[in-house]
Design a protein around this motif. Sequence first.
Motif, mmCIF file in Angstrom:
data_model
loop_
_atom_site.group_PDB
_atom_site.id
_atom_site.type_symbol
_atom_site.label_atom_id
_atom_site.label_comp_id
_atom_site.label_asym_id
_atom_site.label_seq_id
_atom_site.Cartn_x
_atom_site.Cartn_y
_atom_site.Cartn_z
ATOM 1 N N ALA A 109 0.829 -1.210 0.000
ATOM 2 C CA ALA A 109 0.000 0.000 0.000
ATOM 3 C C ALA A 109 0.863 1.259 0.000
ATOM 4 O O ALA A 109 0.540 2.248 -0.672
ATOM 5 C CB ALA A 109 -0.938 -0.001 1.202
ATOM 6 N N ASP A 110 1.966 1.227 0.745
ATOM 7 C CA ASP A 110 2.847 2.396 0.800
ATOM 8 C C ASP A 110 3.581 2.593 -0.522
ATOM 9 O O ASP A 110 3.740 3.722 -1.008
ATOM 10 C CB ASP A 110 3.865 2.228 1.930
ATOM 11 C CG ASP A 110 3.206 2.146 3.296
ATOM 12 O OD1 ASP A 110 2.105 2.705 3.465
ATOM 13 O OD2 ASP A 110 3.798 1.515 4.196
ATOM 14 N N ARG A 136 0.780 14.191 -14.099
ATOM 15 C CA ARG A 136 -0.456 14.361 -14.870
ATOM 16 C C ARG A 136 -0.684 13.207 -15.843
ATOM 17 O O ARG A 136 -1.085 13.388 -17.000
ATOM 18 C CB ARG A 136 -0.452 15.695 -15.611
ATOM 19 C CG ARG A 136 -0.372 16.894 -14.667
ATOM 20 C CD ARG A 136 -0.450 18.212 -15.393
ATOM 21 N NE ARG A 136 -0.399 19.334 -14.452
ATOM 22 C CZ ARG A 136 -0.452 20.615 -14.799
ATOM 23 N NH1 ARG A 136 -0.554 20.939 -16.094
ATOM 24 N NH2 ARG A 136 -0.386 21.561 -13.892
ATOM 25 N N THR A 137 -0.421 12.012 -15.340
ATOM 26 C CA THR A 137 -0.628 10.793 -16.127
ATOM 27 C C THR A 137 -2.123 10.505 -16.215
ATOM 28 O O THR A 137 -2.826 10.521 -15.209
ATOM 29 C CB THR A 137 0.103 9.611 -15.462
ATOM 30 O OG1 THR A 137 1.475 9.952 -15.293
ATOM 31 C CG2 THR A 137 -0.022 8.355 -16.297
ATOM 32 N N ARG A 138 -2.594 10.203 -17.407
ATOM 33 C CA ARG A 138 -4.026 9.966 -17.603
ATOM 34 C C ARG A 138 -4.380 8.499 -17.783
ATOM 35 O O ARG A 138 -5.515 8.087 -17.566
ATOM 36 C CB ARG A 138 -4.530 10.754 -18.823
ATOM 37 C CG ARG A 138 -4.458 12.268 -18.644
ATOM 38 C CD ARG A 138 -5.207 12.711 -17.417
ATOM 39 N NE ARG A 138 -5.164 14.158 -17.224
ATOM 40 C CZ ARG A 138 -5.499 14.758 -16.094
ATOM 41 N NH1 ARG A 138 -5.879 14.034 -15.059
ATOM 42 N NH2 ARG A 138 -5.447 16.077 -15.994
ATOM 43 N N SER A 139 -3.406 7.700 -18.194
ATOM 44 C CA SER A 139 -3.719 6.283 -18.427
ATOM 45 C C SER A 139 -2.481 5.432 -18.172
ATOM 46 O O SER A 139 -1.351 5.876 -18.381
ATOM 47 C CB SER A 139 -4.218 6.070 -19.852
ATOM 48 O OG SER A 139 -3.205 6.397 -20.790
ATOM 49 N N VAL A 195 1.407 6.254 -7.184
ATOM 50 C CA VAL A 195 0.233 7.001 -7.632
ATOM 51 C C VAL A 195 0.432 8.497 -7.421
ATOM 52 O O VAL A 195 0.025 9.310 -8.266
ATOM 53 C CB VAL A 195 -1.031 6.493 -6.912
ATOM 54 C CG1 VAL A 195 -2.221 7.422 -7.166
ATOM 55 C CG2 VAL A 195 -1.369 5.081 -7.378
ATOM 56 N N ALA A 196 1.055 8.876 -6.320
ATOM 57 C CA ALA A 196 1.329 10.299 -6.094
ATOM 58 C C ALA A 196 2.201 10.867 -7.206
ATOM 59 O O ALA A 196 1.989 12.006 -7.669
ATOM 60 C CB ALA A 196 2.007 10.485 -4.738
ATOM 61 N N LEU A 251 -5.912 4.252 -6.799
ATOM 62 C CA LEU A 251 -6.392 4.968 -7.989
ATOM 63 C C LEU A 251 -7.858 5.365 -7.896
ATOM 64 O O LEU A 251 -8.330 6.164 -8.708
ATOM 65 C CB LEU A 251 -6.198 4.104 -9.233
ATOM 66 C CG LEU A 251 -4.763 3.871 -9.696
ATOM 67 C CD1 LEU A 251 -4.735 2.825 -10.796
ATOM 68 C CD2 LEU A 251 -4.135 5.175 -10.177
ATOM 69 N N ARG A 252 -8.558 4.807 -6.909
ATOM 70 C CA ARG A 252 -9.990 5.064 -6.803
ATOM 71 C C ARG A 252 -10.250 6.567 -6.677
ATOM 72 O O ARG A 252 -9.591 7.266 -5.918
ATOM 73 C CB ARG A 252 -10.568 4.309 -5.604
ATOM 74 C CG ARG A 252 -12.092 4.309 -5.553
ATOM 75 C CD ARG A 252 -12.610 3.336 -4.515
ATOM 76 N NE ARG A 252 -12.343 1.955 -4.906
ATOM 77 C CZ ARG A 252 -11.665 1.097 -4.166
ATOM 78 N NH1 ARG A 252 -11.154 1.482 -3.019
ATOM 79 N NH2 ARG A 252 -11.487 -0.145 -4.578
ATOM 80 N N ASN A 253 -11.198 7.032 -7.424
ATOM 81 C CA ASN A 253 -11.615 8.447 -7.433
ATOM 82 C C ASN A 253 -10.598 9.369 -8.104
ATOM 83 O O ASN A 253 -10.713 10.597 -8.012
ATOM 84 C CB ASN A 253 -11.908 8.953 -6.016
ATOM 85 C CG ASN A 253 -13.005 8.160 -5.327
ATOM 86 O OD1 ASN A 253 -13.988 7.760 -5.958
ATOM 87 N ND2 ASN A 253 -12.832 7.927 -4.031
#
Length: 371
Positions: free
Chosen positions: A139-140, A153-156, A146-147, A178-180
């Motif tokens: 998780a860490d 500004r990654t979109r996919s 993800v941060a 990635l949720r939300n």
Amino acid sequence: MLLAGAAGCTSDDDAPSGAEVVVIAADLNNSSVDTAYARALQLRVDQINASGRLGNRELRLVTKDNRNDPASSLRNITSFADDPAVAAVVTGSCDQCVVQAAKTINDKAVPTIALAASDEVSSPVADRQYVFKLGPNAADSTAALVAELVRARTRSISVLYTADLYGKGANTALNDALRNLNINVKAARAVNPGASDIAQSVGTLTDAEPDALIVLAPPELSLLAAQDARNAGFGKKIYFDAAAAGDLFIAQEAAAATNNATMVFTQILAIDDVIATTPAKSSRKQWFRDYTSRYGSYSGVASFAADAADLIAEAVARVGTDRPRIREIIETSQVDGLSGPIRMTPDNHSGLMPQALTLLVARSGRWRLSS
């Protein structure tokens, strides 16, 4: 190397006169990354003994090969637990080995520090009272990834992960993080952790034309994935989670493919970039030099094994071989380790703090701090 000294090493015959021999037992796979764990454990045991911090006690390392087989691992751990000279056990990279041995470890009340990657080795705590984990939590690691994706500004993305306890858990953690968020997972593929040909899976992921490729896999597979992606013409960013950390130098055949790739890990693989502004950072730099001096190079995971030896030694210095009390001490340990800050609690047996993780960037076949 792992089996050297395994026979008869609970004897005081070759210990200093009058010294009590206390055994740290290690259940490892001698044909894997566990070789680095074995080396780190032996070096740290030697350093602890030389320091005199244990007084009239001497640590002894005993190792047995589990061949990455849970049944063999269980036999090893049972044998260790039945030896009164064994204060605690350290286990290596085999996740399933620890998970399947957890009941025996609890029943025999032998404190065990796992160096396996999966969060399941130490969770749920109610079923793992005598099991602790040192190493990045999925998780860490994925939260840090993800941060960085958000910052860039990654979109996919496309995701490659291993079809084992760690890979599945890391992929779940990634999706939770990635949720939300407005980041689309265009494709995801699971591969066997022992696979040698993953080009088709990687090709499927790159054909989806994501902005970035995320790899949740051990070192060999991660490097192979990068090579396959570049061979497929993928020119965008590649990200590795902490499971990808391996040797100090990236294999020559993968250096070009991984150039500018980003990995989440501790600072140890880029320790040359770290300024020793605290005692903890000075200790990490010294550990890196000591390991490299003895073995010729450095493995990123070595510090986890050294921290395991330190946690056990600290408990032994206070309570000897009293296993329940050793467990209690480890469970409340709060130290700035060679890996980073470690905080164990009764509710959390996986103590490496998120602050231990940073972003590294591959440049010219080596990992460097990203900033």
